[in-house]
Write a protein that holds these residues in place. Structure first.
Motif, PDB file in Angstrom:
ATOM      1  N   LEU A 144       0.825  -1.209   0.000  1.00 28.93           N
ATOM      2  CA  LEU A 144       0.000   0.000   0.000  1.00 28.93           C
ATOM      3  C   LEU A 144       0.857   1.257   0.000  1.00 28.93           C
ATOM      4  N   GLN A 145       1.977   1.200   0.688  1.00 32.58           N
ATOM      5  CA  GLN A 145       2.877   2.354   0.707  1.00 32.58           C
ATOM      6  C   GLN A 145       3.315   2.713  -0.710  1.00 32.58           C
ATOM      7  N   GLU A 146       3.698   1.707  -1.490  1.00 29.35           N
ATOM      8  CA  GLU A 146       4.136   1.976  -2.861  1.00 29.35           C
ATOM      9  C   GLU A 146       2.985   2.495  -3.713  1.00 29.35           C
ATOM     10  N   LEU A 184      -0.324   0.030   8.162  1.00 30.21           N
ATOM     11  CA  LEU A 184       0.466   0.965   8.945  1.00 30.21           C
ATOM     12  C   LEU A 184       1.942   0.826   8.591  1.00 30.21           C
ATOM     13  N   GLN A 185       2.591   1.942   8.463  1.00 31.16           N
ATOM     14  CA  GLN A 185       4.021   1.991   8.122  1.00 31.16           C
ATOM     15  C   GLN A 185       4.768   2.605   9.298  1.00 31.16           C
ATOM     16  N   ILE A 194       2.477   5.558  10.729  1.00 28.48           N
ATOM     17  CA  ILE A 194       1.557   6.382   9.940  1.00 28.48           C
ATOM     18  C   ILE A 194       0.743   5.458   9.049  1.00 28.48           C
ATOM     19  N   VAL A 195      -0.351   5.975   8.529  1.00 24.68           N
ATOM     20  CA  VAL A 195      -1.318   5.149   7.813  1.00 24.68           C
ATOM     21  C   VAL A 195      -1.198   5.349   6.306  1.00 24.68           C
ATOM     22  N   ASN A 196      -1.065   4.245   5.579  1.00 31.35           N
ATOM     23  CA  ASN A 196      -1.230   4.254   4.131  1.00 31.35           C
ATOM     24  C   ASN A 196      -2.576   3.593   3.836  1.00 31.35           C
ATOM     25  N   ARG A 197      -3.399   4.248   3.033  1.00 31.02           N
ATOM     26  CA  ARG A 197      -4.753   3.735   2.839  1.00 31.02           C
ATOM     27  C   ARG A 197      -5.250   4.053   1.443  1.00 31.02           C
ATOM     28  N   VAL A 198      -6.211   3.239   1.013  1.00 29.13           N
ATOM     29  CA  VAL A 198      -6.867   3.469  -0.269  1.00 29.13           C
ATOM     30  C   VAL A 198      -8.368   3.351  -0.036  1.00 29.13           C
ATOM     31  N   LEU A 199      -9.119   4.256  -0.623  1.00 29.38           N
ATOM     32  CA  LEU A 199     -10.568   4.301  -0.402  1.00 29.38           C
ATOM     33  C   LEU A 199     -11.281   3.367  -1.377  1.00 29.38           C
ATOM     34  N   ILE A 200     -12.210   2.578  -0.840  1.00 28.62           N
ATOM     35  CA  ILE A 200     -13.015   1.653  -1.646  1.00 28.62           C
ATOM     36  C   ILE A 200     -14.481   1.998  -1.448  1.00 28.62           C
ATOM     37  N   THR A 201     -15.183   2.259  -2.537  1.00 31.37           N
ATOM     38  CA  THR A 201     -16.586   2.662  -2.447  1.00 31.37           C
ATOM     39  C   THR A 201     -17.530   1.732  -3.205  1.00 31.37           C
ATOM     40  N   ASP A 202     -16.974   0.740  -3.934  1.00 29.93           N
ATOM     41  CA  ASP A 202     -17.834  -0.109  -4.760  1.00 29.93           C
ATOM     42  C   ASP A 202     -17.978  -1.531  -4.215  1.00 29.93           C
ATOM     43  N   GLU A 203     -17.596  -1.740  -2.956  1.00 25.25           N
ATOM     44  CA  GLU A 203     -17.762  -3.034  -2.303  1.00 25.25           C
ATOM     45  C   GLU A 203     -18.311  -2.814  -0.903  1.00 25.25           C
ATOM     46  N   THR A 237     -11.866  -8.070  -7.711  1.00 29.15           N
ATOM     47  CA  THR A 237     -12.062  -9.212  -6.814  1.00 29.15           C
ATOM     48  C   THR A 237     -11.428  -8.885  -5.474  1.00 29.15           C
ATOM     49  N   MET A 238     -11.947  -9.487  -4.409  1.00 29.32           N
ATOM     50  CA  MET A 238     -11.345  -9.348  -3.096  1.00 29.32           C
ATOM     51  C   MET A 238     -11.585 -10.629  -2.309  1.00 29.32           C
ATOM     52  N   SER A 239     -10.591 -11.032  -1.545  1.00 22.37           N
ATOM     53  CA  SER A 239     -10.686 -12.262  -0.762  1.00 22.37           C
ATOM     54  C   SER A 239     -10.078 -12.037   0.610  1.00 22.37           C
ATOM     55  N   GLU A 240     -10.718 -12.621   1.619  1.00 19.56           N
ATOM     56  CA  GLU A 240     -10.220 -12.471   2.988  1.00 19.56           C
ATOM     57  C   GLU A 240      -9.006 -13.368   3.196  1.00 19.56           C
ATOM     58  N   VAL A 241      -8.020 -12.850   3.905  1.00 14.10           N
ATOM     59  CA  VAL A 241      -6.779 -13.588   4.160  1.00 14.10           C
ATOM     60  C   VAL A 241      -6.470 -13.551   5.649  1.00 14.10           C
ATOM     61  N   ALA A 242      -5.568 -14.426   6.076  1.00 13.57           N
ATOM     62  CA  ALA A 242      -5.156 -14.461   7.473  1.00 13.57           C
ATOM     63  C   ALA A 242      -4.275 -13.264   7.792  1.00 13.57           C
ATOM     64  N   ASP A 243      -4.268 -12.873   9.053  1.00 17.39           N
ATOM     65  CA  ASP A 243      -3.384 -11.789   9.487  1.00 17.39           C
ATOM     66  C   ASP A 243      -1.936 -12.176   9.194  1.00 17.39           C
ATOM     67  N   PRO A 244      -1.169 -11.295   8.582  1.00 22.15           N
ATOM     68  CA  PRO A 244       0.238 -11.627   8.311  1.00 22.15           C
ATOM     69  C   PRO A 244       1.071 -11.590   9.579  1.00 22.15           C
ATOM     70  N   PRO A 245       2.189 -12.342   9.623  1.00 17.99           N
ATOM     71  CA  PRO A 245       3.050 -12.305  10.809  1.00 17.99           C
ATOM     72  C   PRO A 245       3.561 -10.901  11.104  1.00 17.99           C
ATOM     73  N   ASP A 246       3.904 -10.157  10.053  1.00 21.19           N
ATOM     74  CA  ASP A 246       4.357  -8.776  10.209  1.00 21.19           C
ATOM     75  C   ASP A 246       3.276  -7.861   9.674  1.00 21.19           C
ATOM     76  N   PRO A 247       2.499  -7.212  10.557  1.00 17.70           N
ATOM     77  CA  PRO A 247       1.360  -6.425  10.085  1.00 17.70           C
ATOM     78  C   PRO A 247       1.735  -5.065   9.522  1.00 17.70           C
ATOM     79  N   TYR A 248       2.997  -4.651   9.688  1.00 18.99           N
ATOM     80  CA  TYR A 248       3.400  -3.314   9.268  1.00 18.99           C
ATOM     81  C   TYR A 248       4.178  -3.358   7.951  1.00 18.99           C
ATOM     82  N   GLU A 249       4.285  -2.188   7.341  1.00 18.03           N
ATOM     83  CA  GLU A 249       5.119  -2.041   6.149  1.00 18.03           C
ATOM     84  C   GLU A 249       6.403  -1.313   6.507  1.00 18.03           C
TER      85      GLU A 249
END
Length: 249
Positions: A144-146, A184-185, A194-203, A237-249
């Motif tokens: 997301l940061q990139e 979060l980065q 700090i927060v990197n985020r992208v807005l989604i309005t069609d789901e 498309t979007m699919s739910e995934v498990a929490d990653p071991p490292d939650p940060y970027e």
């Protein structure tokens, strides 16, 4: 707190540091992976010093190293082997690790914390080439940061029309329009995230803090890229995934 208690406290603190770094990846909830060697070293030192303090005091007690006359070491009822009672507060980190295990920062922090801002000097070249994956029918996987930095700085708009794959956790939009896919980065530790985020309005908005991998295309804005507050992605498309071991970027 006597000397044996002080030694036990150091042993517990050292064990907590080692358990977070050697026995699990729990330390990644709080600091960058690069800090692991330092935490391991600090934990080992505390463990060794604690054991030395306990053994030394037990040997002194067994060997009659101190004479007790019923009035303490100085004859006035004071035992200088004792530390201040406030030192027991050092047990709190141990309790937090072993009993509570605070989780990584999540949706609440992402909704209330500082969001990433456009860089003072746009330098799209520093991000490198976007690649040719999309030409072969494969999405371009990126952090997301990139994505956010490219959306703000790439005046050539190389992401336009490319299928992008992003992974993050769901965050409600406090202003009510859609929801955020966020990550979060942190530069050093969770305190400076700090927060990197992208807005989604069609789901439909999923449960907050749930993790998702989203594939879609960048909603290319008009005008100045750095004037955009929240960049958007149109979801395919979007699919739910498990929490990653490292939650940060």
């Amino acid at each position: 707190m006597n000397r044996i208690a002080q030694g036990l406290l150091m042993v517990l603190l050292g064990a907590a540091a080692l358990s977070c770094t050697l026995a699990s990846d729990l330390y990644l909830n709080y600091v960058q992976p690069a800090f692991r060697p330092f935490l391991v070293g600090a934990g080992a030192v505390l463990l060794v010093l604690g054991v030395i303090a306990i053994v030394a005091d037990m040997r002194a007690a067994d060997g009659g190293g101190r004479e007790h006359d019923g009035h303490g070491d100085d004859g006035h009822g004071h035992d200088h082997a004792r530390g201040p009672g406030v030192a027991w507060l050092l047990l709190l980190p141990v309790v937090a690790v072993f009993a509570v295990a605070p989780p990584a920062l999540g949706a609440y922090s992402a909704a209330t914390g500082a969001a990433a801002a456009p860089p003072a000097e746009a330098d799209a070249a520093a991000l490198g080439d976007l690649g040719t994956e999309a030409a072969a029918g494969e999405p371009v996987e990126m952090e997301l940061q990139e994505f956010v930095m490219r959306a703000w700085t790439d005046e050539e708009r190389a992401m336009a029309g490319r299928e992008i794959e992003l992974t993050g956790f769901a965050v409600p939009n406090p202003e009510g329009e859609g929801w955020y896919l966020a990550r979060l980065q942190m530069a050093c530790c969770a305190a400076d995230a700090i927060v990197n985020r992208v807005l989604i309005t069609d789901e439909p908005e999923p449960d907050k803090d749930s993790w998702w991998t989203v594939r879609g295309t960048w909603v290319e804005p008009e005008g100045d890229l750095q004037a955009v507050r929240d960049h958007r992605i149109e979801v395919e498309t979007m699919s739910e995934v498990a929490d990653p071991p490292d939650p940060y970027e």
